[in-house]
Design a protein around this motif. Structure first.
Motif, short mmCIF file in Angstrom:
data_model
loop_
_atom_site.label_atom_id
_atom_site.label_comp_id
_atom_site.label_asym_id
_atom_site.label_seq_id
_atom_site.Cartn_x
_atom_site.Cartn_y
_atom_site.Cartn_z
N HIS A 66 8.13 2.29 2.18
CA HIS A 66 7.48 3.59 2.03
C HIS A 66 6.93 4.02 3.39
O HIS A 66 6.95 3.23 4.36
N LEU A 67 6.46 5.25 3.48
CA LEU A 67 5.88 5.77 4.71
C LEU A 67 4.42 6.11 4.49
O LEU A 67 4.06 6.77 3.50
N ARG A 68 3.56 5.69 5.42
CA ARG A 68 2.14 6.03 5.40
C ARG A 68 1.87 7.22 6.34
O ARG A 68 2.71 7.57 7.18
N ASN A 69 0.68 7.81 6.22
CA ASN A 69 0.20 8.86 7.12
C ASN A 69 1.14 10.07 7.17
O ASN A 69 1.31 10.71 8.22
N VAL A 70 1.72 10.37 6.04
CA VAL A 70 2.62 11.53 5.97
C VAL A 70 1.79 12.79 5.69
O VAL A 70 0.95 12.81 4.79
N GLN A 110 -3.53 9.52 -6.40
CA GLN A 110 -3.69 10.84 -5.77
C GLN A 110 -3.27 10.83 -4.30
O GLN A 110 -3.07 11.90 -3.71
N GLN A 111 -3.14 9.66 -3.73
CA GLN A 111 -2.77 9.54 -2.31
C GLN A 111 -1.28 9.28 -2.12
O GLN A 111 -0.84 9.02 -1.00
N GLY A 119 -3.02 15.22 2.18
CA GLY A 119 -2.68 14.43 3.34
C GLY A 119 -3.89 13.73 3.93
O GLY A 119 -5.02 14.18 3.75
N PRO A 120 -3.66 12.61 4.62
CA PRO A 120 -2.35 11.94 4.69
C PRO A 120 -2.00 11.27 3.37
O PRO A 120 -2.89 10.87 2.62
N VAL A 121 -0.70 11.15 3.09
CA VAL A 121 -0.23 10.58 1.84
C VAL A 121 0.86 9.55 2.11
O VAL A 121 1.36 9.44 3.24
N VAL A 122 1.19 8.81 1.05
CA VAL A 122 2.29 7.84 1.09
C VAL A 122 3.47 8.44 0.35
O VAL A 122 3.32 9.04 -0.72
N VAL A 123 4.66 8.28 0.92
CA VAL A 123 5.89 8.75 0.28
C VAL A 123 6.96 7.67 0.42
O VAL A 123 6.83 6.75 1.24
#
Length: 574
Positions: free
Chosen positions: A367-371, A278-279, A355-359
């Protein structure tokens, strides 16, 4: 009918070709025999069940004001070219040329033919409304016919078509058919639900499917436990929960890059980073009529492709191949994300409240954190794209949902003017305006109803026909063919039941009792009357109900009245 006079070639062994329960039992009970892939002969006992369905359908269609006709199975290709479906319909449309080199097809449905009739016969508002129907053989060249009568190439179908002067009038015709279909399937003794559905290749502005609930159904439907709402998964709208809130981007740290070497799937990325699905947001690329488009969903959600296809108005969509993804985005599959994405991006409606999510970072192994959606990336559109699940609230009342399997046996469509405009089927209204006819289309898979009834009504011993669909309501087992008294009583009951309007079947074969009992259960007669030793000893007749095995012993003079009452009670329950 007497067993000795009817062709019922039962089988003791389960045919190797049979994949589902109805297919196995229809073959074992001698109801059908395979000619070639997806094409069956309806044997006498099976045809009798189909005729039961046809009778109910005819009575309810006539009651609703429809008129029966019969159209040709062979259709000229130029009609399909006029409507624009000749190529669109695909390889299921069996095309051929006759000796004069005229291109034709075998009818999988009859919108084109009925519209041709309408443009020739209906010219004024005074001619309308009209609803015409037929019960006829259809042919669809399925690439993989299976499950016997459930998905054959040749099948029996009732198709009806309504013609009206306006959308409002067409909605009234649609409502009449909706009510008629509910009566038909109720009278057939089936447990069913009417669900909101996608119109598919037939077209139209909206439609409903009628689904028989059965564990072996091909379709999954969402059903509310608290109200009458139900929908096919491809059509079920998601009700916003109201629990999502906009994330304040200034309270979330800036995006940061996370190394994720070799982690390309939702599962492996989440395990590697120690987060829940979910994150994470997953970005997928689809090719819609040759054009790439990106779709953004929560990691644990499933895209409903029909929703995407309908929103885009595309004829065809498919998941992009790895190279197509790279060519469109410059990023490898498994690491794609919405930040900086240059192609059209559609987001499911719950995404912007997360949010925040990983993409994905749009580069390999990262990948990117805190998106934060809306802070770190924007989308072109936000809409309902995902498949409904049991944790979602009912879109109608907010109640709880359950997912069940269903078999489609009927489908009704509000077609509008797509066919009448394409084929120039027009009329003059009261003011003299020249307008296209407004159409509706309504189908029932007659032969499929029988298969669906068996999927829903069977046990280890065989078929359990609902009383309205049973070829015969009662079977009389003569267990003493050579005993004059037993035979005389069996014959007497057979005659009395027939005189009382009860469809009785007399097993007058010189067979062992065990064989007769097994065949009676296999064939699914709702009631079994046994005339044997018990009658010879005490004058009592055994009457057994197939559905639950309830058995009574009664005097011979009471049998007919008792069965009439039982059958009336069963039909009223159905």
């Amino acid at each position: 009918m007497r067993y000795s006079q009817m062709l019922i070639p039962t089988l003791k062994e389960v045919p190797a070709e049979a994949e589902v329960i109805s297919h196995r039992l229809l073959l074992r009970a001698g109801c059908i025999r395979k000619l070639t892939a997806g094409i069956y002969t309806y044997m006498p006992y099976g045809l009798a069940a189909i005729r039961r369905v046809e009778t109910i359908v005819r009575e309810e269609m006539n009651r609703a004001g429809a008129q029966e006709l019969l159209m040709p199975m062979v259709q000229p290709a130029d009609l399909w070219q006029e409507s624009g479906r000749h190529e669109k319909y695909g390889p299921e449309l069996l095309r051929f040329r006759d000796r004069h080199d005229r291109e034709s097809c075998l009818g999988p449905t009859h919108e084109e033919v009925i519209t041709d009739i309408a443009r020739r016969e209906f010219h004024s508002y005074r001619d309308l409304p009209v609803n015409l129907y037929q019960i006829q053989t259809k042919f669809r060249d399925e690439i993989r016919p299976r499950f016997g009568l459930m998905r054959g190439r040749e099948f029996i179908m009732k198709d009806a078509y309504s013609f009206d002067v306006s959308d409002k009038a067409a909605e009234e015709s649609y409502r009449k058919m909706y009510d008629a279909y509910n009566r038909i399937f109720t009278r057939c003794g089936l447990e069913f639900r009417c669900v909101e559905a996608d119109s598919g290749a037939i077209g139209g502005s909206f439609s409903h499917e009628f689904m028989v609930l059965a564990a072996t159904g091909e379709d999954t439907i969402a059903v509310c436990n608290d109200c009458s709402w139900a929908a096919n998964l491809e059509k079920a709208a998601i009700r916003p929960t109201g629990t999502q809130t906009e994330v304040a981007g200034d309270r979330v740290p800036a995006m940061e890059r996370a190394e994720t070497p070799g982690q390309r799937t939702v599962k492996t990325v989440c395990e590697f980073l120690g987060i829940a699905p979910q994150q994470l947001l997953k970005t997928m690329v689809y090719i819609a009529d040759g054009v790439p488009v990106a779709v953004l969903l929560r990691g644990d959600r499933t895209l409903e492709e029909v929703k995407l296809k309908n929103h885009l108005g595309a004829k065809d969509i498919r998941l992009a191949e790895d190279q197509e993804v790279y060519d469109a985005t410059g990023a490898p599959v498994g690491y794609l994300g919405p930040v900086g994405l240059k192609i059209r991006l559609l987001a499911d409606q719950e995404v912007m409240g997360l949010g925040p999510v990983v993409v994905g970072a749009n580069e390999k192994n990262a990948h990117l954190r805190n998106v934060v959606p809306g802070r770190d990336f924007q989308t072109d559109e936000v809409l309902d794209l995902r498949q409904i699940c049991e944790s979602d609230p009912c879109p109608a009342c907010g109640g709880t949902l359950r997912l069940v399997e269903g078999i489609e046996v009927g489908h009704i469509f509000k077609l509008g003017t797509a066919y009448s405009e394409a084929m120039n089927a027009r009329f003059q209204d009261q003011e003299g305006n020249d307008l296209p006819l407004v159409m509706g289309c309504y189908g029932i898979g007659v032969s499929r109803v029988v298969a669906a009834a068996i999927e829903q009504n069977h046990d280890d011993a065989g078929i359990i026909f609902p009383v309205p669909l049973a070829p015969f309501q009662v079977v009389i087992l003569n267990l003493g063919i050579k005993d004059e008294a037993i035979t005389a009583m069996a014959e007497r009951l057979y005659a009395e039941l027939g005189a009382a309007g009860i469809d009785a079947f007399l097993d007058d074969r010189d067979e062992r009792p065990g064989s007769k009992f097994k065949d009676a259960d296999l064939l699914g007669f709702p009631y079994r009357i046994t005339v044997g030793k018990r009658f010879a000893e005490s004058g009592l007749i055994e009457v057994r109900r197939r559905r639950d095995g309830f058995t009574e012993e009664v005097e011979a003079v009471a049998v007919v009245d008792m069965l009439r009452a039982r059958l009336d009670e069963d039909v009223s329950k159905d």
